[in-house]
Design a protein around this motif. Structure first.
Motif, PDB file in Angstrom:
ATOM      1  N   SER A 145       0.811  -1.213   0.000  1.00 10.26           N
ATOM      2  CA  SER A 145       0.000   0.000   0.000  1.00 10.26           C
ATOM      3  C   SER A 145       0.855   1.278   0.000  1.00 10.26           C
ATOM      4  O   SER A 145       0.691   2.133  -0.877  1.00 10.26           O
ATOM      5  N   TYR A 190      -6.816  -0.117  -1.983  1.00  7.15           N
ATOM      6  CA  TYR A 190      -7.305  -1.478  -1.812  1.00  7.15           C
ATOM      7  C   TYR A 190      -6.506  -2.201  -0.732  1.00  7.15           C
ATOM      8  O   TYR A 190      -7.068  -2.768   0.204  1.00  7.15           O
ATOM      9  N   TYR A 191      -5.169  -2.142  -0.858  1.00  9.00           N
ATOM     10  CA  TYR A 191      -4.346  -2.850   0.123  1.00  9.00           C
ATOM     11  C   TYR A 191      -4.473  -2.232   1.505  1.00  9.00           C
ATOM     12  O   TYR A 191      -4.503  -2.942   2.516  1.00  9.00           O
ATOM     13  N   ARG A 232      -7.704  -3.417   2.990  1.00 12.37           N
ATOM     14  CA  ARG A 232      -7.606  -4.824   3.393  1.00 12.37           C
ATOM     15  C   ARG A 232      -6.864  -4.969   4.711  1.00 12.37           C
ATOM     16  O   ARG A 232      -7.312  -5.663   5.621  1.00 12.37           O
TER      17      ARG A 232
END
Ligand SMILES: Nc1ncnc2c1ncn2[C@@H]1O[C@H](COP(=O)(O)OP(=O)(O)OP(=O)(O)O)[C@@H](O)[C@H]1O
Ligand SMILES: [Mg+2]
Length: 589
Positions: free
Chosen positions: A24, A81-82, A85
């Motif tokens: 990220s 996104y990372y 998550r």
């Protein structure tokens, strides 16, 4: 030191998200690089594309910018996104480990924390941590990278102008740091005020009937209002202080920008710098503004998250409270319970709730416990399953000190029907299965029958599969008590403890329940707590508690002769038995 522990807890929960934690920030940096290249392109467009009228160069640079934007967008999406998550995943692991840990804590520790604060820690605090983590992953590297990147790019364009950048950064950092110092302690206060609101809300919702019955709605509302106002005030204050950050940064940066334009304009006039470069420098300045504001906000949310992480880890740091031996001793005598000079006081209580209690409950006998409210009846029986440890003296089950049992071994011997009946959401059968996982329907009916609960369950349309609402609120008090008794019976306990479990039953049901308990083939030793002498008078042994002390011990007949406290209780309930004064005196002697 506290902070260190908070961080460690957080890092533990991030263990499974190493990849996300690297990717990220990495993609965020790539995005930042794209951003840093744009002003250079703009400078080229102005100086060469427009200045020298080089159309093909102009278009190529424009396409280049579109490409950079597209790449930047792509990198940013991947980074988000990372980050999402990792932060959502870590928060959920943290929540799970907190929940697991709470289940391990001793009842004394849970009393000390209180459920309000534990709920806020499980919910709001962990959400703050999640947000802080998400922002950190995305911005912690990107923001300084852009700030210093802009400065370096500025140096490559024009050293004199770049010095303005170099001078403004430390001043800005000092402002950010100052505000941080003020805000951090405030965040902790806000969270603990939130605890208070949570406790109040819980109490109000669970006690809603009582509140209505005593028409205390107005007081409840005004009390809530007061606490809520307090929270609002605190939040407003923290908000104001942290909101200062943005104007301060903007003012400082704009002063720097004015200065930059002034120096730049002179240099352009003197022909020492191109117009394009001046525009590029200004763009870098603008990028820096935005990033510094983001950085300041990031630092605030990191602090907030750190304050919350501290609160979460202070629960995780709590020792489970009771230690259990690796190997437990072999019981000597089955189904017996012994108290040997036991005294107990609740944590933080000034007085002992139990003082010097000694008795021996023989196997397969019934022990009645009676005494006024607050005399220590519930406290006494809570020591048998080791909900609390005695302060002095020993409690033994089957001739073995309760401290010598493994975590589950002791509990499995005991069937407890607590004074405050708790049922859980699910079917009736689900609730009974708490007593024994492998319960068959037939055994369930048997237990219900003994507990005098068969009739009302049969009357229900879905029988054993009828739904029980959370807390058992769709059942009557007596029905709940009977189900709780059945749940304890299912386990075929060696020791059955009924804490005032007959209070919501009418006399007839009370009598038939006791009869069926006696007649059932359960080989149990029964402890029966009650306020009614009629419930316990047939017990083999009755303990009379008075203000935490054992005022008498014996059978009903013996106690009627020797124990004044017992006599008073009995006569207050069955006045006909109260003898005339003369005989009374005789009995008392
Ligand atoms: N969790 C607790 N923390 C602190 N003090 C407690 C706690 N529970 C009970 N006490 C105190 O211990 C004393 C004995 O309480 P206990 O619940 O054993 O009384 P009891 O005989 O069961 O009363 P009742 O008949 O009303 O159920 C009381 O003075 C009470 O104030
Ligand atoms: Mg009690």
């Amino acid at each position: 030191m506290q902070k260190g522990v908070g961080m460690k807890t957080l890092l533990d929960s991030l263990k499974n998200y190493k990849k996300e934690c690297v990717l990220s920030p990495l993609f965020k940096m790539l995005e930042a690089m794209m951003d840093l290249l744009v002003p250079v392109l703009v400078a080229g467009i102005i100086d060469r594309g427009i200045g020298l009228n080089d159309t093909s160069y102009l278009y190529s640079q424009i396409w280049m910018m579109v490409l950079l934007a597209a790449l930047g967008l792509g990198f940013s999406v991947i980074a988000q996104y990372y980050a999402a998550r990792a932060s959502v995943g870590a928060a959920s692991e943290l929540r799970q480990s907190l929940f697991d840990h709470i289940q391990q804590l001793s009842i004394g520790t849970l009393d000390r924390f209180g459920s309000g604060t534990l709920i806020t820690r499980m919910t709001s605090d962990i959400n703050m941590i999640q947000n802080g983590l998400n922002l950190t992953l995305r911005l912690l590297l990107r923001s300084p990278f852009i700030v210093f990147g802009s400065m370096i790019m500025a140096f490559t364009i024009n050293v004199k102008c770049a010095l303005v950048f170099a001078a403004s950064i430390p001043i800005l950092l000092a402002a950010v740091f100052f505000i941080m110092l003020v805000c951090i302690p405030l965040y902790k206060k806000v969270q603990s005020q939130l605890d208070r609101i949570m406790t109040l809300t819980r109490q109000n919702l669970t006690g809603v009937r009582v509140i209505r019955a005593f028409s205390r709605e107005k007081d409840s509302v005004s009390e809530f209002d007061r606490e809520n106002q307090k929270l609002t005030k605190m939040n407003e204050f923290v908000g104001r202080v942290s909101a200062l950050l943005n104007p301060i940064t903007y003012v400082l940066i704009n002063i720097a920008a004015i200065y930059l334009i002034k120096i730049g304009a002179v240099q352009v006039n003197l022909g020492e710098m191109s117009q394009g470069d001046a525009v590029a420098l200004y763009s870098y300045m603008a990028q820096m503004i935005i990033e510094l504001v983001k950085l300041a906000n990031l630092i605030i949310s990191i602090n907030r998250a750190a304050a919350c992480a501290d609160r979460v880890s202070s629960v995780l740091k709590e020792e489970p409270g009771m230690s259990y031996p690796v190997q437990s001793e072999q019981p000597e005598e089955k189904n017996s319970v012994d108290f040997n000079h036991v005294s107990f006081a609740y944590p933080d209580a000034r007085e002992d709730s139990l003082t010097d209690i000694s008795f021996h409950a023989r196997p397969h006998t019934a022990v009645g416990i009676i005494g006024g409210t607050g005399s220590g009846k519930s406290t006494l029986i809570n020591l048998i399953p080791r909900f609390y440890d005695a302060l002095s003296g020993t409690v033994s089950v089957d001739g073995v000190n309760v401290r010598e049992y493994g975590r589950k071994e002791l509990i499995e011997k005991i069937g407890l029907v607590p004074q405050k009946t708790e049922l859980f959401a699910g079917t009736i059968l689900d609730n009974l299965k708490w007593g024994s996982e492998s319960l068959s329907e037939e055994d369930a009916w048997k237990a219900l029958k003994t507990a005098q609960a068969e009739t009302f369950v049969r009357e229900k349309e879905s029988g054993l599969y009828s739904i029980v609402e959370p807390g058992g609120r769709n059942l009557s008090g007596g029905q709940r008590q009977r189900l709780a008794i059945a749940r304890a019976l299912v386990r075929h306990p060696e020791i059955l403890i009924l804490d005032d479990s007959f209070s919501a039953l009418d006399f007839a049901t009370d009598a038939s329940l006791r009869k069926s308990l006696r007649e059932s083939e359960l080989n149990t030793t029964v402890f029966m707590v009650s306020q009614r002498t009629s419930t316990i008078m047939h017990a083999d042994q009755i303990l009379v508690l008075d203000d935490g002390r054992l005022a008498g011990i014996g059978t009903h007949e013996e106690l009627m002769k020797t124990c004044e406290v017992y006599q008073e209780i009995r006569w207050s309930q069955v006045p006909e038995e109260r003898p005339l004064d003369g005989i009374h005196m005789e009995a008392a002697v």
